[in-house]
Motif scaffolding. Structure first.
Motif, PDB file in Angstrom:
ATOM      1  N   LYS A 179     -16.075 -25.217  14.077  1.00 23.87           N
ATOM      2  CA  LYS A 179     -15.176 -25.452  14.904  1.00 23.87           C
ATOM      3  C   LYS A 179     -15.102 -26.564  15.538  1.00 23.87           C
ATOM      4  CE  LYS A 179     -13.608 -20.486  14.635  1.00 23.87           C
ATOM      5  NZ  LYS A 179     -12.300 -21.039  13.675  1.00 23.87           N
ATOM      6  N   PHE A 239      -4.678 -23.104  23.191  1.00 22.18           N
ATOM      7  CA  PHE A 239      -5.053 -21.943  23.704  1.00 22.18           C
ATOM      8  C   PHE A 239      -5.112 -21.991  25.033  1.00 22.18           C
ATOM      9  CE2 PHE A 239      -8.111 -20.680  20.318  1.00 22.18           C
ATOM     10  CZ  PHE A 239      -7.620 -19.265  20.322  1.00 22.18           C
ATOM     11  N   LYS A 282      -4.800 -25.217  16.996  1.00 20.15           N
ATOM     12  CA  LYS A 282      -4.748 -23.298  17.818  1.00 20.15           C
ATOM     13  C   LYS A 282      -4.963 -24.144  19.004  1.00 20.15           C
ATOM     14  CE  LYS A 282      -4.040 -19.052  18.650  1.00 20.15           C
ATOM     15  NZ  LYS A 282      -2.958 -17.985  18.009  1.00 20.15           N
ATOM     16  N   SER A 318      -8.044 -21.584  12.833  1.00 14.61           N
ATOM     17  CA  SER A 318      -7.971 -23.102  12.649  1.00 14.61           C
ATOM     18  C   SER A 318      -9.788 -24.145  12.648  1.00 14.61           C
ATOM     19  CB  SER A 318      -6.850 -22.653  13.124  1.00 14.61           C
ATOM     20  OG  SER A 318      -6.248 -22.784  13.410  1.00 14.61           O
ATOM     21  N   ILE A 352      -9.077 -26.787  17.384  1.00 17.60           N
ATOM     22  CA  ILE A 352      -9.077 -26.138  18.687  1.00 17.60           C
ATOM     23  C   ILE A 352      -8.224 -26.783  19.571  1.00 17.60           C
ATOM     24  CG2 ILE A 352      -9.378 -24.154  20.251  1.00 17.60           C
ATOM     25  CD1 ILE A 352      -9.888 -22.677  17.283  1.00 17.60           C
ATOM     26  N   LYS A 399     -12.524 -16.380  16.872  1.00 18.00           N
ATOM     27  CA  LYS A 399     -11.700 -15.166  15.678  1.00 18.00           C
ATOM     28  C   LYS A 399     -10.597 -16.250  15.218  1.00 18.00           C
ATOM     29  CE  LYS A 399     -12.502 -10.877  18.513  1.00 18.00           C
ATOM     30  NZ  LYS A 399     -11.183 -10.583  20.204  1.00 18.00           N
ATOM     31  N   GLU A 400     -10.184 -17.080  15.342  1.00 21.34           N
ATOM     32  CA  GLU A 400      -9.237 -17.909  15.375  1.00 21.34           C
ATOM     33  C   GLU A 400      -9.587 -18.575  13.547  1.00 21.34           C
ATOM     34  OE1 GLU A 400      -6.226 -18.963  15.971  1.00 21.34           O
ATOM     35  OE2 GLU A 400      -6.612 -20.348  14.594  1.00 21.34           O
ATOM     36  N   GLU A 456      -1.462 -19.679  22.439  1.00 18.45           N
ATOM     37  CA  GLU A 456      -1.437 -18.698  22.860  1.00 18.45           C
ATOM     38  C   GLU A 456      -2.407 -19.021  23.951  1.00 18.45           C
ATOM     39  OE1 GLU A 456      -4.050 -16.016  20.201  1.00 18.45           O
ATOM     40  OE2 GLU A 456      -4.541 -14.708  21.529  1.00 18.45           O
ATOM     41  N   ALA A 494     -12.337 -15.594  22.229  1.00 21.63           N
ATOM     42  CA  ALA A 494     -10.262 -15.641  21.181  1.00 21.63           C
ATOM     43  C   ALA A 494     -10.633 -17.052  20.178  1.00 21.63           C
ATOM     44  CB  ALA A 494      -9.900 -15.873  21.894  1.00 21.63           C
ATOM     45  N   VAL A 495     -11.743 -18.027  20.411  1.00 18.63           N
ATOM     46  CA  VAL A 495     -11.962 -19.057  19.242  1.00 18.63           C
ATOM     47  C   VAL A 495     -12.328 -18.540  18.076  1.00 18.63           C
ATOM     48  CG1 VAL A 495     -13.401 -21.369  19.016  1.00 18.63           C
ATOM     49  CG2 VAL A 495     -12.301 -20.473  21.101  1.00 18.63           C
TER      50      VAL A 495
END
Lengths: 160, 160, 160, 160
Positions: B98, B6, B4, B73, B76, B70-71, B46, B67-68
């Motif tokens: 993560k 960002f 993912k 995957s 990141i 909630k992600e 995103e 955002a991280v």
């Protein structure tokens, strides 16, 4: 941090001299790539072979293994043709005290759309991060040479 | 493998509209870079912010952290301006499950001499290789954000 | 101002599919080049052939001549292989009411070091400036096809 | 054939040093461009000024005119900022025995999407082809400086 780089040839180094000529394997393109980047590690580049990897034989692979064994640096990056990168990776297994990453390119480094710079980046990222062993960095993935192959139809490396 | 991505802005995404205009932060250049490469992993991009990292404040960093968190995957990748990349890296520490790698560029991705493609490669190589944690991939090195800084005179990140 | 562009192949359009494959002549690269530039003239691109120019024969050259004769635009740009560009230029002589410029490249347009963009620029500059006739735009020069040749050793066109 | 090249600055030569810095006008990028191309004419490059063309005044334009008048070569190429290229073109009118072409770029030459190489090609094509006089080569067109302007909204030069 210091990386010793061996180039053995492959598509990444291919150059095209003339419309009448065939492709030839030129000098290591990784030099020009790294020299143009703001890099915070030392590196030394040594050209061992200039071969299409389909033309490499067992003697060539032993030459590569021997060069790696003699090299004092722990971190080893090898630019190599993609067609037999897996075989060379297997030949390099079991060398103690080395983190060895092989990479190459699906398109010559002097093509605008080449994957060479990205692949070298992935290899360098892996060398920063991994324990001793032998790895292949292709298609944005880091593979174990014992458990991957080049899928020639998909032009991609994949896990077995 | 899925990454993912960002984007929050920074030099990597800067575009230059006209000789009368100043630089502006454009859309995430990592999309065009990855779309043009033969890549064997999935990715989703995103855009969270389009800021020069000197203009990012605590609220911005909390937005990135949120955002991280909630992600779903594990992997990141964050493209970020270099001037406060270390601060954002610190803000992201302690998120369980993560592997987070921040990268960016010293020159915009649309410069011929940009380090963007290489740096993204290093970040992807690190994401393939590292345990959970927060890392910075810059200048061909993978740093711990708690033990590095940007040396502005040398235009290089370095270990503390 | 409108330029009609015919592509017949040649090194400028060569693409390299795989390390096991040979070169092939692809679709007209001039389209991507012009589409990416801020250009204040109209153009229309038509692919007549996709041949290495060493493989072109008299029938091919008549096909090119016929296409030019039928074309209403006065300004004609032809992208062509370099090895027989002079021969095609001679075949096109004597068509009334046309300014025809042939160009091509010593290296494929998708090479970083290709001369394709520059050569197309020279051809467009000549089309803006010259009276009716047939011209070759190569190596930064505008030649009369009756008084030039490709010097294969020097990889350069030169006046006779 | 020999072309004398004067650079006075402009977007074509702009470089971007750092995210905290503004753009600056660097050394003539036309040198690197021409040095990398297979060119069959002689050229000599002289840097007269390094200015954004909005900052050029009458003294600067007289300096350019004086340099052109003293130059023995008939063929003169001037790389120049686009915003006042028309004014400098007018200032150069009436110099006998010279074919003078001004060009520049909408995007710096070190951008991947720059029009610099193409524009220099158009200028060189025009210098090969035109009688004595002063011309602007921009957007794939060759203009008379007395009958054109830069349309700032459209980012294009156009005929008056």
């Amino acid at each position: 941090m210091k990386i010793k780089i061996f180039s053995v040839g492959g598509t990444i180094d291919k150059v095209y001299f003339d419309s009448l000529s065939a492709y030839q394997v030129g000098s290591p393109t990784i030099r020009e790539i790294l020299d143009g980047l703001p890099i915070a590690f030392e590196y030394e580049i040594e050209s061992l072979l200039r071969k299409d990897s389909l033309e490499m034989d067992d003697t060539d692979r032993q030459l590569v293994r021997s060069a790696v064994e003699k090299e004092p640096s722990r971190l080893i990056l090898i630019t190599h043709g993609t067609d037999t990168m897996v075989e060379t990776g297997k030949t390099l297994s079991g060398i103690p005290g080395k983190c060895i990453v092989l990479t190459g390119a699906m398109e010559p480094a002097n093509f605008k759309s080449s994957d060479a710079v990205f692949n070298i980046g992935v290899a360098v990222g892996a060398l920063n991060s991994l324990p001793d062993g032998v790895y292949l960095a292709m298609n944005g993935r880091v593979f174990n040479p014992l458990r991957c192959r080049k899928n020639r139809e998909r032009h991609m490396f994949e896990e077995l």
